[in-house]
Design a protein around this motif. Structure first.
Motif, PDB file in Angstrom:
ATOM      1  N   GLY A 481       0.837  -1.186   0.000  1.00  0.00           N
ATOM      2  CA  GLY A 481       0.000   0.000   0.000  1.00  0.00           C
ATOM      3  C   GLY A 481       0.874   1.239   0.000  1.00  0.00           C
ATOM      4  N   THR A 482       0.243   2.390   0.088  1.00  0.00           N
ATOM      5  CA  THR A 482       0.959   3.657   0.167  1.00  0.00           C
ATOM      6  C   THR A 482       0.354   4.487   1.285  1.00  0.00           C
ATOM      7  OG1 THR A 482      -0.497   4.893  -1.335  1.00  0.00           O
ATOM      8  CG2 THR A 482       1.268   3.568  -2.344  1.00  0.00           C
ATOM      9  N   ALA A 483       0.879   5.666   1.481  1.00  0.00           N
ATOM     10  CA  ALA A 483       0.342   6.532   2.536  1.00  0.00           C
ATOM     11  C   ALA A 483      -1.103   6.923   2.267  1.00  0.00           C
ATOM     12  CB  ALA A 483       1.212   7.775   2.678  1.00  0.00           C
ATOM     13  N   SER A 484      -1.529   6.838   1.007  1.00  0.00           N
ATOM     14  CA  SER A 484      -2.898   7.245   0.661  1.00  0.00           C
ATOM     15  C   SER A 484      -3.744   6.082   0.148  1.00  0.00           C
ATOM     16  CB  SER A 484      -2.869   8.347  -0.397  1.00  0.00           C
ATOM     17  OG  SER A 484      -2.190   7.908  -1.561  1.00  0.00           O
ATOM     18  N   GLN A 485      -3.139   4.911  -0.040  1.00  0.00           N
ATOM     19  CA  GLN A 485      -3.866   3.773  -0.596  1.00  0.00           C
ATOM     20  C   GLN A 485      -3.692   2.557   0.299  1.00  0.00           C
ATOM     21  OE1 GLN A 485      -2.578   2.436  -4.519  1.00  0.00           O
ATOM     22  NE2 GLN A 485      -4.710   2.031  -5.072  1.00  0.00           N
ATOM     23  N   THR A 486      -4.810   2.012   0.772  1.00  0.00           N
ATOM     24  CA  THR A 486      -4.774   0.853   1.656  1.00  0.00           C
ATOM     25  C   THR A 486      -4.738  -0.442   0.842  1.00  0.00           C
ATOM     26  OG1 THR A 486      -7.176   0.673   1.771  1.00  0.00           O
ATOM     27  CG2 THR A 486      -6.089   2.085   3.410  1.00  0.00           C
ATOM     28  N   GLN A 487      -4.470  -1.540   1.544  1.00  0.00           N
ATOM     29  CA  GLN A 487      -4.574  -2.883   0.978  1.00  0.00           C
ATOM     30  C   GLN A 487      -5.110  -3.815   2.067  1.00  0.00           C
ATOM     31  OE1 GLN A 487      -2.161  -5.404   2.188  1.00  0.00           O
ATOM     32  NE2 GLN A 487      -1.640  -3.779   3.650  1.00  0.00           N
ATOM     33  N   PRO A 488      -5.762  -4.928   1.709  1.00  0.00           N
ATOM     34  CA  PRO A 488      -6.480  -5.746   2.692  1.00  0.00           C
ATOM     35  C   PRO A 488      -5.764  -7.009   3.140  1.00  0.00           C
ATOM     36  CG  PRO A 488      -7.274  -6.293   0.520  1.00  0.00           C
ATOM     37  CD  PRO A 488      -6.145  -5.292   0.329  1.00  0.00           C
ATOM     38  N   VAL A 489      -4.483  -7.166   2.835  1.00  0.00           N
ATOM     39  CA  VAL A 489      -3.818  -8.441   3.092  1.00  0.00           C
ATOM     40  C   VAL A 489      -2.768  -8.346   4.196  1.00  0.00           C
ATOM     41  CG1 VAL A 489      -2.401 -10.275   2.092  1.00  0.00           C
ATOM     42  CG2 VAL A 489      -4.230  -9.222   0.728  1.00  0.00           C
ATOM     43  N   VAL A 490      -1.814  -7.441   4.052  1.00  0.00           N
ATOM     44  CA  VAL A 490      -0.674  -7.382   4.962  1.00  0.00           C
ATOM     45  C   VAL A 490      -0.998  -6.452   6.122  1.00  0.00           C
ATOM     46  CG1 VAL A 490       1.794  -6.959   5.174  1.00  0.00           C
ATOM     47  CG2 VAL A 490       0.856  -7.781   3.001  1.00  0.00           C
ATOM     48  N   MET A 491      -0.961  -7.008   7.327  1.00  0.00           N
ATOM     49  CA  MET A 491      -1.213  -6.234   8.531  1.00  0.00           C
ATOM     50  C   MET A 491      -0.018  -6.374   9.463  1.00  0.00           C
ATOM     51  SD  MET A 491      -3.963  -8.783  10.329  1.00  0.00           S
ATOM     52  CE  MET A 491      -4.024  -7.809  11.813  1.00  0.00           C
ATOM     53  N   HIS A 492      -0.107  -5.754  10.621  1.00  0.00           N
ATOM     54  CA  HIS A 492       1.048  -5.621  11.500  1.00  0.00           C
ATOM     55  C   HIS A 492       1.697  -6.960  11.860  1.00  0.00           C
ATOM     56  CE1 HIS A 492       3.611  -3.519  14.355  1.00  0.00           C
ATOM     57  NE2 HIS A 492       3.345  -4.465  15.239  1.00  0.00           N
ATOM     58  N   THR A 493       0.902  -7.990  12.034  1.00  0.00           N
ATOM     59  CA  THR A 493       1.436  -9.225  12.604  1.00  0.00           C
ATOM     60  C   THR A 493       1.649 -10.361  11.612  1.00  0.00           C
ATOM     61  OG1 THR A 493      -0.830  -9.818  13.172  1.00  0.00           O
ATOM     62  CG2 THR A 493       0.509  -8.791  14.901  1.00  0.00           C
ATOM     63  N   ASN A 494       1.380 -10.162  10.322  1.00  0.00           N
ATOM     64  CA  ASN A 494       1.521 -11.297   9.411  1.00  0.00           C
ATOM     65  C   ASN A 494       2.561 -11.082   8.317  1.00  0.00           C
ATOM     66  OD1 ASN A 494       0.279  -9.639   7.517  1.00  0.00           O
ATOM     67  ND2 ASN A 494      -1.615 -10.828   7.388  1.00  0.00           N
ATOM     68  N   PHE A 495       3.466 -10.130   8.493  1.00  0.00           N
ATOM     69  CA  PHE A 495       4.466  -9.836   7.475  1.00  0.00           C
ATOM     70  C   PHE A 495       5.278 -11.065   7.074  1.00  0.00           C
ATOM     71  CE2 PHE A 495       3.586  -5.459   8.299  1.00  0.00           C
ATOM     72  CZ  PHE A 495       4.094  -4.742   7.227  1.00  0.00           C
ATOM     73  N   PHE A 496       5.743 -11.820   8.059  1.00  0.00           N
ATOM     74  CA  PHE A 496       6.690 -12.886   7.763  1.00  0.00           C
ATOM     75  C   PHE A 496       6.038 -14.085   7.070  1.00  0.00           C
ATOM     76  CE2 PHE A 496       8.793 -10.461  11.114  1.00  0.00           C
ATOM     77  CZ  PHE A 496      10.027 -10.251  10.516  1.00  0.00           C
ATOM     78  N   PHE A 497       4.712 -14.064   6.923  1.00  0.00           N
ATOM     79  CA  PHE A 497       4.027 -15.088   6.152  1.00  0.00           C
ATOM     80  C   PHE A 497       3.834 -14.675   4.691  1.00  0.00           C
ATOM     81  CE2 PHE A 497       3.173 -16.484  10.380  1.00  0.00           C
ATOM     82  CZ  PHE A 497       2.953 -17.852  10.296  1.00  0.00           C
ATOM     83  N   GLN A 498       4.174 -13.438   4.360  1.00  0.00           N
ATOM     84  CA  GLN A 498       3.946 -12.936   3.001  1.00  0.00           C
ATOM     85  C   GLN A 498       5.044 -13.416   2.052  1.00  0.00           C
ATOM     86  OE1 GLN A 498       1.040 -11.541   2.597  1.00  0.00           O
ATOM     87  NE2 GLN A 498       0.776 -11.632   4.830  1.00  0.00           N
ATOM     88  N   PRO A 499       4.667 -13.978   0.887  1.00  0.00           N
ATOM     89  CA  PRO A 499       5.685 -14.410  -0.076  1.00  0.00           C
ATOM     90  C   PRO A 499       6.652 -13.300  -0.468  1.00  0.00           C
ATOM     91  CG  PRO A 499       3.531 -15.269  -0.684  1.00  0.00           C
ATOM     92  CD  PRO A 499       3.305 -14.308   0.441  1.00  0.00           C
ATOM     93  N   GLY A 500       6.134 -12.076  -0.628  1.00  0.00           N
ATOM     94  CA  GLY A 500       7.008 -10.969  -0.999  1.00  0.00           C
ATOM     95  C   GLY A 500       8.055 -10.670   0.057  1.00  0.00           C
ATOM     96  N   VAL A 501       7.672 -10.743   1.328  1.00  0.00           N
ATOM     97  CA  VAL A 501       8.614 -10.512   2.421  1.00  0.00           C
ATOM     98  C   VAL A 501       9.643 -11.633   2.461  1.00  0.00           C
ATOM     99  CG1 VAL A 501       8.844 -10.422   4.934  1.00  0.00           C
ATOM    100  CG2 VAL A 501       7.007  -9.141   3.795  1.00  0.00           C
ATOM    101  N   GLN A 502       9.180 -12.860   2.325  1.00  0.00           N
ATOM    102  CA  GLN A 502      10.101 -13.994   2.375  1.00  0.00           C
ATOM    103  C   GLN A 502      11.120 -13.935   1.238  1.00  0.00           C
ATOM    104  OE1 GLN A 502       8.310 -17.815   2.930  1.00  0.00           O
ATOM    105  NE2 GLN A 502       7.085 -17.183   4.683  1.00  0.00           N
ATOM    106  N   GLN A 503      10.651 -13.622   0.042  1.00  0.00           N
ATOM    107  CA  GLN A 503      11.565 -13.530  -1.097  1.00  0.00           C
ATOM    108  C   GLN A 503      12.560 -12.394  -0.902  1.00  0.00           C
ATOM    109  OE1 GLN A 503       8.879 -13.131  -4.424  1.00  0.00           O
ATOM    110  NE2 GLN A 503       7.932 -15.125  -4.009  1.00  0.00           N
ATOM    111  N   PHE A 504      12.078 -11.292  -0.342  1.00  0.00           N
ATOM    112  CA  PHE A 504      12.967 -10.156  -0.172  1.00  0.00           C
ATOM    113  C   PHE A 504      14.044 -10.443   0.873  1.00  0.00           C
ATOM    114  CE2 PHE A 504      14.431  -5.946   0.904  1.00  0.00           C
ATOM    115  CZ  PHE A 504      14.498  -5.345  -0.348  1.00  0.00           C
TER     116      PHE A 504
END
Length: 510
Positions: A481-504
């Motif tokens: 997301g951005t400072a003006s655009q939200t998204q419904p998937v990544v929240m405070h406590t589930n970052f490390f389950f995100q494929p994008g985070v893991q790949q990065f």
């Protein structure tokens, strides 16, 4: 027996078994209330199949006092008055109860599997009055005062016709539980030092031993011995630091399985030298955590760091606080990469005493849903802290150190000066999350956008997560997301389950 309140302003007595007296007022909302004897089981289940909430309640010596089903039926005319609370767009229902002599009460509301807790709004006043009367010898021993609770209408309506799901004919929109506990006399009117010492000994020490642990879930994250730590001297090490109400195992659960590609990659880089600092987050400040962390580390490390949430402030204190300059100089002179995931780098708007019930309820809601188990929330600590706060405590230094109010937070002021540890690269990952379409939809009293007045991931502000001081520049910024655009998937406590985070993580730590 059922009682229906029709949006009256006055108090109505509710039918509760066992001679318990509960009174309610719900201006502007029609609600059907009925006593519940066979209370449904809670849905947040532990690994052994038992209820984590039931376990947390029992281990903190809370006992059932009364329970009722609340079924919101309809909102009355908009011309009707409603009860309000500061910094909330919700309307509220007031409930009142007098505990047995020498006891206190907490209210737990469960609907659609989501648990929310409510402290007595008049707890500080009751505690002060009781302590004052006892001081002059006029208080009746064991006497109890009436306690007031403000429950958001949205929380009661969740699971009803006013909420997001169909109404359960047996339980209504929500189950409201009153839980009793023995008053600890020493906590009534106690100085903040005594309150903190009680939390440390009776809450956090019961749930966690502090120390460094190997990041080895297959071995139950074993603690490092002094000899283990000394062997790290001169070696490259990955240091993990968790957030509030969490742990090494919980915060980084998304990458902890031995077969996880991220962990396999990291073990190829660091071998066994992946360690985490498991620490207390309520009875100690981030500066205290960082001081103890540095004191335990061996000299001449070559560290990389991955931190989450409040762990960002522990990390910043370790690298930047002037009081720790001499200590860190003996441990390391340079940091390779520092990865700040959902970091509270400039604190959080939730970190003030007026919002502590909301902060606890954010984590209670997340911890209630198995699908969001990535939170790693230690429910025992949440309930233990609630029990202490119900005695009327009005200060927690650990919370004050997380405040985003730079005019009052001297800890953050000291971090934002020009004293830094050289770092090869600072990497930030943060999100602007909208819960409207997720499993937490309908819990409107979280009112996070009202509290934050800016983009957030439910716990920390989006912009604050990427702000350090003028000398610490962000090298890479992974945004959801951005400072003006939200998204419904990544929240405070589930970052490390995100494929994008893991790949990065795999590409960044090499």
């Amino acid at each position: 027996m059922e009682v229906i309140t029709h949006g009256e302003v006055g108090l109505t007595s509710l039918p509760v078994t066992g001679g318990v007296s509960i009174k309610v007022r719900a201006p502007g909302l029609r609600v059907a209330w009925r006593s519940v004897e066979a209370v449904p089981e809670l849905q947040a289940l532990g690994e052994d199949g038992g209820s984590d909430w039931d376990r947390a309640i029992a281990e903190n010596d809370l006992e059932p006092y009364a329970a009722m089903a609340a079924q919101p039926i309809a909102v009355e005319s908009v011309a009707m008055p409603s009860l309000a609370m500061p910094d909330s767009e919700d309307a509220f229902v007031e409930m009142r109860a007098t505990p047995p002599p020498g006891e206190g009460l907490l209210v737990m509301v469960e609907s659609d599997g989501v648990v929310q807790w409510y402290l007595p709004t008049n707890a500080p006043q009751v505690a002060m009055a009781t302590a004052a009367l006892e001081a002059v010898g006029t208080e009746t021993p064991g006497a109890s005062a009436e306690l007031h609770f403000m429950i958001p209408q949205s929380t009661l309506a969740r699971g009803s016709a006013l909420g997001m799901a169909s109404l359960d004919a047996e339980t209504g929109g929500a189950i409201v539980r009153f839980l009793r506990f023995k008053i600890v006399e020493d906590l009534l009117g106690a100085a903040v030092e005594k309150v903190i010492a009680w939390i440390a000994e009776k809450v956090e020490a019961k749930n966690k031993k502090e120390g460094f642990r190997f990041f080895e879930s297959e071995n139950n994250f074993p603690y490092l011995t002094d000899a283990d730590l000394q062997q790290l001297s001169g070696q490259r090490v990955l240091l993990l630091t968790h957030g509030i109400f969490s742990s090494l195992a919980g915060a980084f659960a998304g990458i902890s399985a031995p077969a996880n590609p991220v962990l396999q990659h990291l073990r190829g880089i660091y071998g066994r030298n992946i360690i985490g600092w498991d620490h207390w987050t309520v009875s100690k400040t981030p500066l205290e955590n960082a001081t103890e962390l540095l004191a335990k580390l061996p000299p001449n490390l070559q560290p990389d760091i991955v931190c989450h949430s409040r762990g960002a402030l522990v990390t910043r204190a370790m690298l930047e606080h002037p009081d720790l300059e001499a200590s860190r100089a003996t441990r390391f002179s340079f940091v390779g990469k520092a990865v700040f995931v959902a970091g509270a780098c400039q604190g959080s708007q939730l970190a003030n005493f007026a919002s502590i019930n909301r902060l606890l309820n954010v984590y209670s809601a997340i911890g209630s849903i198995p699908a969001l188990g990535s939170a790693g929330v230690v429910l025992n600590v949440i309930v233990g802290v609630l029990r202490v706060l119900a005695h009327g405590a009005t200060r927690l230094p650990s919370l004050e150190a997380l405040s985003s109010d730079l005019s009052k937070n001297t800890f953050l002021q000291e971090l934002n000066n020009d004293l830094t540890t050289p770092t090869g690269e600072i990497i930030v990952m943060h999100a602007n999350y909208d819960p409207a379409n997720g499993p937490l939809a309908g819990l409107l009293d979280l009112n996070l956008d009202t509290i934050f007045s800016t983009a957030n991931d439910m716990v920390v502000p989006y912009t604050g997560a990427e702000v350090f001081d003028k000398w610490q520049q962000v090298g890479t910024n992974l945004r959801f997301g951005t400072a003006s655009q939200t998204q419904p998937v990544v929240m405070h406590t589930n970052f490390f389950f995100q494929p994008g985070v893991q790949q990065f993580l795999q590409s960044a730590l090499v």
